[in-house]
Design an enzyme around this catalytic site. Structure first.
Site, PDB file in Angstrom:
ATOM      1  N   CYS A 112      49.248  51.118  38.095  1.00 27.90           N
ATOM      2  CA  CYS A 112      48.068  50.805  37.252  1.00 27.90           C
ATOM      3  C   CYS A 112      46.892  50.371  38.126  1.00 27.90           C
ATOM      4  O   CYS A 112      46.135  49.454  37.757  1.00 27.90           O
ATOM      5  CB  CYS A 112      48.381  49.731  36.206  1.00 27.90           C
ATOM      6  SG  CYS A 112      49.725  50.175  35.110  1.00 27.90           S
ATOM      7  N   HIS A 163      43.626  45.902  38.812  1.00 30.34           N
ATOM      8  CA  HIS A 163      44.565  46.543  37.884  1.00 30.34           C
ATOM      9  C   HIS A 163      43.741  47.164  36.754  1.00 30.34           C
ATOM     10  O   HIS A 163      42.669  46.653  36.409  1.00 30.34           O
ATOM     11  CB  HIS A 163      45.483  45.441  37.337  1.00 30.34           C
ATOM     12  CG  HIS A 163      46.606  45.918  36.473  1.00 30.34           C
ATOM     13  ND1 HIS A 163      46.439  46.246  35.146  1.00 30.34           N
ATOM     14  CD2 HIS A 163      47.927  46.089  36.731  1.00 30.34           C
ATOM     15  CE1 HIS A 163      47.604  46.595  34.629  1.00 30.34           C
ATOM     16  NE2 HIS A 163      48.524  46.517  35.571  1.00 30.34           N
ATOM     17  N   ASP A 176      41.659  37.407  37.005  1.00 31.09           N
ATOM     18  CA  ASP A 176      42.906  38.007  36.542  1.00 31.09           C
ATOM     19  C   ASP A 176      44.019  37.387  37.380  1.00 31.09           C
ATOM     20  O   ASP A 176      44.208  37.743  38.547  1.00 31.09           O
ATOM     21  CB  ASP A 176      42.836  39.528  36.732  1.00 31.09           C
ATOM     22  CG  ASP A 176      44.193  40.205  36.539  1.00 31.09           C
ATOM     23  OD1 ASP A 176      45.206  39.505  36.404  1.00 31.09           O
ATOM     24  OD2 ASP A 176      44.217  41.447  36.552  1.00 31.09           O
ATOM     25  N   GLN A 180      49.116  38.041  38.893  1.00 30.66           N
ATOM     26  CA  GLN A 180      49.994  37.898  40.070  1.00 30.66           C
ATOM     27  C   GLN A 180      49.686  36.602  40.830  1.00 30.66           C
ATOM     28  O   GLN A 180      50.264  36.355  41.894  1.00 30.66           O
ATOM     29  CB  GLN A 180      49.798  39.089  41.028  1.00 30.66           C
ATOM     30  CG  GLN A 180      50.026  40.452  40.400  1.00 30.66           C
ATOM     31  CD  GLN A 180      51.494  40.749  40.099  1.00 30.66           C
ATOM     32  OE1 GLN A 180      52.398  40.067  40.577  1.00 30.66           O
ATOM     33  NE2 GLN A 180      51.732  41.781  39.300  1.00 30.66           N
TER      34      GLN A 180
END
Ligand code: C6P
Length: 410
Positions: free
Chosen positions: A368, A125, A202, A205
């Protein structure tokens, strides 16, 4: 509890799901962008503002005491959600984006120099690319990328070539928002660690659709957002290993993050407060705590099983749609509750507009993740993403809408 999970029953907890859109009951399939909020979260936030509203860590009066207690209790819940060793390792941020920017600015400016390398992947992302580009431009570091195969999976055979003594940090997503690819962190993190690199995950999700145990994961940082897991917007978490956080410089200066302020210099509060300058998002943190309580009553096992079954149904139906191109891993074992697709000559924005007329909400665009779109040679995709309250009826509604797309665009 888990065997009795019923998504139809869960839907009743979410006021926003009870409405009609364009004359049709809402089929909300944009959960990767943000989830809906259960009544339990809305009520806790209302109650905070109606009864306990005060600033935290500042007053000795009753309301400040209550606000501080609820705010710090939420931190303990967030720590439990990812099995952090201590609530002191939980830094409140605005979300995943701010958490990554915090690490890039604080750890990055102290530890990255000319010629150093930052390893990312093409799946990332923009929130896990741009902060590193800013850091690289400031320090003279170089960014390298793990490439993708034709199913949007990382080409891990390249890892030995990409990881070297110059690699200072590997910043990698747990799950791709654009394709749903679940990255094999259990392979990437040990390889990065063996090369001496720091690892940031990250988890925007990831922490939503799977149980995360940061103590066994082996990374140094894990970032996630409250709004994707039934919590409010504007609140998220940076988890960092305590020794890392303790060695890092503050991110922003201001009230709350100091120990003693002098005319020329100041000293810092202990972690995590060192990173929380200014009045924080108190209601947001309390709301996220309530979201975690809500998710706990359902259980992650039940959520994972439900999403897996629903994805199997959705993929089976989608694969049968004439003219469809589905992006991402073929195997459901390598995929989260996201499906990105295009249909013939229909622009994804047209697909989304037609679906919207049927009350079906999907996202269309580059999500994104422009590097992912470039890899597949498309400007955009349509994306349906599911959550605990998504049902087969939602999937059927998606298909009814896609029939019309086909009728219009052939
Ligand atoms: N993805 C989507 O529709 P924030 O905005 O800070 O809560 O999360 C940013 C972010 C970082 N990493 C990943 C993998 C993400 O999916 C997101 C947010 C949303 O896919 C909004 S662009």
């Amino acid at each position: 509890m888990t065997s009795a999970f019923d998504p139809h029953r869960a839907r009743e907890d979410f006021p926003a799901l009870q409405q009609s859109v364009n004359g049709m009951p809402l089929a909300y399939l944009d959960n990767a962008a943000t989830s809906q909020k259960p009544r339990a979260v809305l009520d806790v936030m209302d109650a905070y503002y109606e009864h306990d509203n005060a600033n935290v860590h500042r007053g000795i009066h009753e309301l400040s005491r209550r606000a501080t207690e609820a705010y710090e209790a939420a931190r303990v819940k967030a720590a439990r959600w990812i099995n952090a060793a201590s609530a002191d390792e939980i830094v409140w941020t605005r979300g995943t984006t701010e958490a990554i920017n915090l690490v890039a600015a604080s750890w990055g400016l102290d530890n990255i120099g000319p010629g150093d390398e930052i390893l990312l992947s093409v799946l990332e992302h923009h929130s896990n690319i741009v902060p590193w580009q800013i850091l690289a431009a400031r320090t003279g570091a170089t960014i390298r990328y793990i490439e993708l195969d034709d199913q949007g999976r990382l080409l891990l055979d390249d890892l030995p070539r990409l990881l070297g003594e110059r690699t200072k940090i590997v910043a990698i997503s747990h799950v791709s928002n654009a394709l749903g690819t679940v990255n094999p962190l259990h392979e990437i993190i040990p390889a990065a660690k063996a090369a001496g690199a720091v690892v940031l995950v990250d988890g925007a999700q990831g922490a939503v659709h799977s149980s995360v145990d940061v103590q066994t994961l082996g990374a140094d940082f894990y970032a996630f957002s409250g709004h994707k897991m039934c919590g409010p917007t504007g609140i998220g978490v940076l988890w960092g290993r305590r020794d890392m956080l303790e060695r890092m410089s503050p991110y922003q200066g201001g009230g709350e993050m100091i120990h003693i302020v002098g005319r020329d210099a100041s000293s810092w509060a202990a972690v995590p407060h060192k990173f929380e300058a200014g009045t924080p998002n108190i209601a947001g943190a309390i709301g996220l705590g309530a979201a975690i309580d809500y998710l706990d009553t359902i259980g992650m096992d039940a959520i994972v099983r439900h999403e897996h079954e629903l994805m199997a149904y959705a993929m089976e139906r989608l694969r049968a749609v004439p003219g469809i191109r589905i992006f991402g891993p073929e195997s459901l074992e390598e995929r989260s509750a996201v499906v990105s697709f295009t249909m013939g000559d229909a622009h994804p924005h047209d697909i989304s507009t037609i679906l919207d007329a049927h009350g079906v909400a999907v996202r269309a665009g580059h999500h994104c993740a422009q590097l992912v779109m470039k890899h597949f040679g498309v400007p955009a995709t349509a994306r349906a993403s599911f959550y605990l309250y998504s049902t087969r009826e939602d999937v059927d509604r998606l298909f009814a809408g896609l029939d019309e797309v086909r009728a219009i665009f052939g």
